[in-house]
Design an enzyme around this catalytic site. Structure first.
Site, PDB file in Angstrom:
ATOM      1  N   CYS A  93       4.803 -35.627  -6.553  1.00  0.00           N
ATOM      2  CA  CYS A  93       4.879 -34.858  -5.300  1.00  0.00           C
ATOM      3  C   CYS A  93       6.219 -34.148  -5.171  1.00  0.00           C
ATOM      4  CB  CYS A  93       4.669 -35.801  -4.114  1.00  0.00           C
ATOM      5  SG  CYS A  93       5.706 -37.276  -4.156  1.00  0.00           S
ATOM      6  N   HIS A 110       8.917 -36.743   2.415  1.00  0.00           N
ATOM      7  CA  HIS A 110      10.223 -36.609   1.753  1.00  0.00           C
ATOM      8  C   HIS A 110      10.881 -35.333   2.285  1.00  0.00           C
ATOM      9  CE1 HIS A 110       8.790 -39.410  -1.327  1.00  0.00           C
ATOM     10  NE2 HIS A 110       7.930 -38.539  -1.819  1.00  0.00           N
TER      11      HIS A 110
HETATM   12  N1  LIG Z   1       1.179 -42.028  -3.118  1.00  0.00           N
HETATM   13  C1  LIG Z   1       1.955 -40.990  -3.329  1.00  0.00           C
HETATM   14  O1  LIG Z   1       2.706 -40.605  -2.465  1.00  0.00           O
HETATM   15  C2  LIG Z   1       1.875 -40.263  -4.639  1.00  0.00           C
HETATM   16  C3  LIG Z   1       2.210 -38.913  -4.681  1.00  0.00           C
HETATM   17  C4  LIG Z   1       2.093 -38.197  -5.879  1.00  0.00           C
HETATM   18  C5  LIG Z   1       1.705 -38.861  -7.030  1.00  0.00           C
HETATM   19  N2  LIG Z   1       1.416 -40.196  -6.977  1.00  0.00           N
HETATM   20  C6  LIG Z   1       0.996 -40.835  -8.219  1.00  0.00           C
HETATM   21  O2  LIG Z   1      -0.426 -40.965  -8.201  1.00  0.00           O
HETATM   22  C7  LIG Z   1      -0.811 -42.135  -8.923  1.00  0.00           C
HETATM   23  C8  LIG Z   1      -1.641 -43.010  -8.005  1.00  0.00           C
HETATM   24  O3  LIG Z   1      -0.832 -43.427  -6.933  1.00  0.00           O
HETATM   25  P1  LIG Z   1      -1.454 -43.911  -5.548  1.00  0.00           P
HETATM   26  O4  LIG Z   1      -0.364 -43.791  -4.558  1.00  0.00           O
HETATM   27  O5  LIG Z   1      -2.762 -43.263  -5.306  1.00  0.00           O
HETATM   28  O6  LIG Z   1      -1.680 -45.459  -5.871  1.00  0.00           O
HETATM   29  P2  LIG Z   1      -2.581 -46.478  -5.040  1.00  0.00           P
HETATM   30  O7  LIG Z   1      -2.745 -46.034  -3.640  1.00  0.00           O
HETATM   31  O8  LIG Z   1      -2.020 -47.812  -5.319  1.00  0.00           O
HETATM   32  O9  LIG Z   1      -4.011 -46.348  -5.727  1.00  0.00           O
HETATM   33  C9  LIG Z   1      -4.205 -46.674  -7.062  1.00  0.00           C
HETATM   34  C10 LIG Z   1      -5.658 -46.996  -7.294  1.00  0.00           C
HETATM   35  O10 LIG Z   1      -5.825 -47.300  -8.679  1.00  0.00           O
HETATM   36  C11 LIG Z   1      -6.693 -48.417  -8.804  1.00  0.00           C
HETATM   37  N3  LIG Z   1      -6.359 -49.139 -10.048  1.00  0.00           N
HETATM   38  C12 LIG Z   1      -5.695 -50.298 -10.227  1.00  0.00           C
HETATM   39  N4  LIG Z   1      -5.605 -50.574 -11.549  1.00  0.00           N
HETATM   40  C13 LIG Z   1      -6.220 -49.569 -12.201  1.00  0.00           C
HETATM   41  C14 LIG Z   1      -6.452 -49.251 -13.577  1.00  0.00           C
HETATM   42  N5  LIG Z   1      -6.049 -50.050 -14.564  1.00  0.00           N
HETATM   43  N6  LIG Z   1      -7.116 -48.101 -13.888  1.00  0.00           N
HETATM   44  C15 LIG Z   1      -7.556 -47.283 -12.922  1.00  0.00           C
HETATM   45  N7  LIG Z   1      -7.339 -47.514 -11.611  1.00  0.00           N
HETATM   46  C16 LIG Z   1      -6.687 -48.646 -11.254  1.00  0.00           C
HETATM   47  C17 LIG Z   1      -6.516 -49.228  -7.544  1.00  0.00           C
HETATM   48  O11 LIG Z   1      -7.799 -49.735  -7.336  1.00  0.00           O
HETATM   49  P3  LIG Z   1      -8.221 -50.830  -6.235  1.00  0.00           P
HETATM   50  O12 LIG Z   1      -7.893 -50.250  -4.910  1.00  0.00           O
HETATM   51  O13 LIG Z   1      -9.679 -50.946  -6.440  1.00  0.00           O
HETATM   52  O14 LIG Z   1      -7.476 -52.076  -6.566  1.00  0.00           O
HETATM   53  C18 LIG Z   1      -6.149 -48.166  -6.508  1.00  0.00           C
HETATM   54  O15 LIG Z   1      -7.285 -47.726  -5.783  1.00  0.00           O
HETATM   55  C19 LIG Z   1       0.492 -42.760  -9.427  1.00  0.00           C
HETATM   56  O16 LIG Z   1       0.772 -42.237 -10.703  1.00  0.00           O
HETATM   57  C20 LIG Z   1       1.519 -42.234  -8.422  1.00  0.00           C
HETATM   58  O17 LIG Z   1       2.827 -42.244  -8.946  1.00  0.00           O
HETATM   59  C21 LIG Z   1       1.462 -40.908  -5.817  1.00  0.00           C
END
Ligand SMILES: NC(=O)c1ccc[n+]([C@@H]2O[C@H](COP(=O)([O-])OP(=O)(O)OC[C@H]3O[C@@H](n4cnc5c(N)ncnc54)[C@H](OP(=O)(O)O)[C@@H]3O)[C@@H](O)[C@H]2O)c1
Length: 346
Positions: A144, A223
């Site tokens: 982001c 941010h």
């Molecule tokens: N959040 C932000 O602000 C943001 C912004 C930009 C980029 N990102 C990036 O986007 C990515 C995802 O982040 P997020 O914030 O969406 O994380 P998140 O809310 O923790 O969601 C991650 C999801 O992945 C699932 N998961 C767990 N282990 C897994 C595996 N081995 N393979 C596939 N899925 C799995 C989890 O499933 P369950 O719920 O079923 O346990 C959860 O639903 C990361 O790389 C992060 O750095 C995040």
């Protein structure tokens, strides 16, 4: 028109938003999303009509859905076998394991900014390097913060031909839905200096010279970036011209903190809720007009990033790049954004 079949692996903060944005597009369809096990998030997939799969292939994990209200169609391999491209939205640092699964399935793949550039050797933002990603097998949509920096710096670089940037990322401590991160009463400098955020811009636009520092602060909303950019001699720009450039740039909003009475990220997020985006998201980067100032060759400005959503439309454009269906990034951006606004009726 060929419809691109998209799988979402990981249906959390980013995954559920990307799924909605893909569902909004006429040239794409969601063929399935994964969850690790039955939990409240599965209900959203069911409500949206997205077929639900288990993140893993082992029978024990798949059968954990049997005792729930959620119908699980199979494991990850079953999902990959019916998709053209998978968007990996797993928590950061899980990419290496998942990459092997995508390669075995022979499917195109996209990761998110929690993974390093070295995982794919290719990264993506719509304005910086859409054409470089055209027909590629796999890539990473940058974080982001990096997306936010690219949105305002790439048009500036394209105009000036060179740019040296120093910036400080004032980072939200956690997403609103997280209960396990902090700080909650401290300001935490990121002691890895420089931070990875600025240099990460160079994975999509290597010509921009950029470094960054970062601090985490106790807020969940957005941010803020504090940016100093040195323009080359003879740039021909003024503060007003730069503001107009950003007003003409897709996915950048410029508003006046004083006149529009939008002085902090709290009011920016209230405005985002008012315009009716789901989850109160703001896909655009927010620039405070009265915080922009060019002094000789040095430009100062602030911008705010809605961390949970600025990367969402970039993921849609990235699908078109990898699948080789739209070469012009501006046409893809226009298509993506129109479809999203029609989907939400805004
Ligand atoms: N959040 C932000 O602000 C943001 C912004 C930009 C980029 N990102 C990036 O986007 C990515 C995802 O982040 P997020 O914030 O969406 O994380 P998140 O809310 O923790 O969601 C991650 C999801 O992945 C699932 N998961 C767990 N282990 C897994 C595996 N081995 N393979 C596939 N899925 C799995 C989890 O499933 P369950 O719920 O079923 O346990 C959860 O639903 C990361 O790389 C992060 O750095 C995040």
């Amino acid at each position: 028109m060929v419809t691109i079949k998209v799988a979402i692996n990981g249906f959390g903060t980013i995954g559920k938003r990307v799924a909605d944005a893909i569902d909004a597009q006429k040239d794409m369809e969601i063929v399935g999303v994964t969850k690790t096990g039955p939990s409240f998030g599965c209900g959203l997939a069911v409500k949206k009509g997205f077929p639900l799969y288990c993140t893993f292939d082992d029978n024990e994990k798949i059968s954990s859905f049997a005792n729930s209200d959620y119908d699980c169609k199979g494991g990850l391999t079953d999902l990959l076998s019916i998709a053209d491209v998978v968007i990996d939205c797993a928590p950061g640092k899980m990419g290496a394991d998942n990459l092997q699964k995508y390669k075995s399935a022979g499917i195109k793949y996209m990761f998110q900014g929690g993974e390093k550039h070295s995982l794919t050797g290719l990264s993506y933002t719509s304005s910086a390097n859409h054409s470089e990603n055209f027909n590629a097998q796999g890539t990473r949509v940058v974080s982001c913060n990096t997306t936010g920096l690219s949105r305002t710096l790439v048009p500036l670089f394209d105009y000036c031909g060179s740019l040296k940037v120093e910036c400080t990322m004032i980072r939200r401590a956690a997403d609103p839905g997280d209960s396990d991160k902090g700080p909650i009463n401290a300001i935490q400098p990121v002691l890895k200096v420089p931070s990875h955020h600025g240099p990460d811009v160079m994975t999509v636009k290597p010509e921009i010279e950029i470094n960054s520092l970062a601090v985490a602060v106790p807020t969940t909303l957005m941010h803020v970036h504090s940016i100093i950019a040195d323009l080359p001699e003879g740039h021909g720009l003024t503060t007003e011209k730069i503001i107009q450039m950003w007003k003409d740039t897709p996915r950048v909003i410029v508003m006046n903190g004083k006149d529009d009475r939008i002085p902090t990220t709290a009011e920016v997020m209230e405005m985002a809720r008012d315009i009716g985006r789901k989850w109160g998201d703001l896909h655009e980067i927010f620039v405070w007009e009265d915080g922009v100032k060019l002094v000789n060759n040095r430009l100062y400005y602030f911008q705010a990033i809605h961390q949970e959503s600025d990367v969402i439309p970039e993921n849609v454009d990235c699908v078109r790049a990898l699948m080789g269906t739209e070469k012009d990034w501006k046409l893809s951006v226009a298509k993506t954004d129109l479809a999203i606004s029609e989907y939400y009726g805004i």
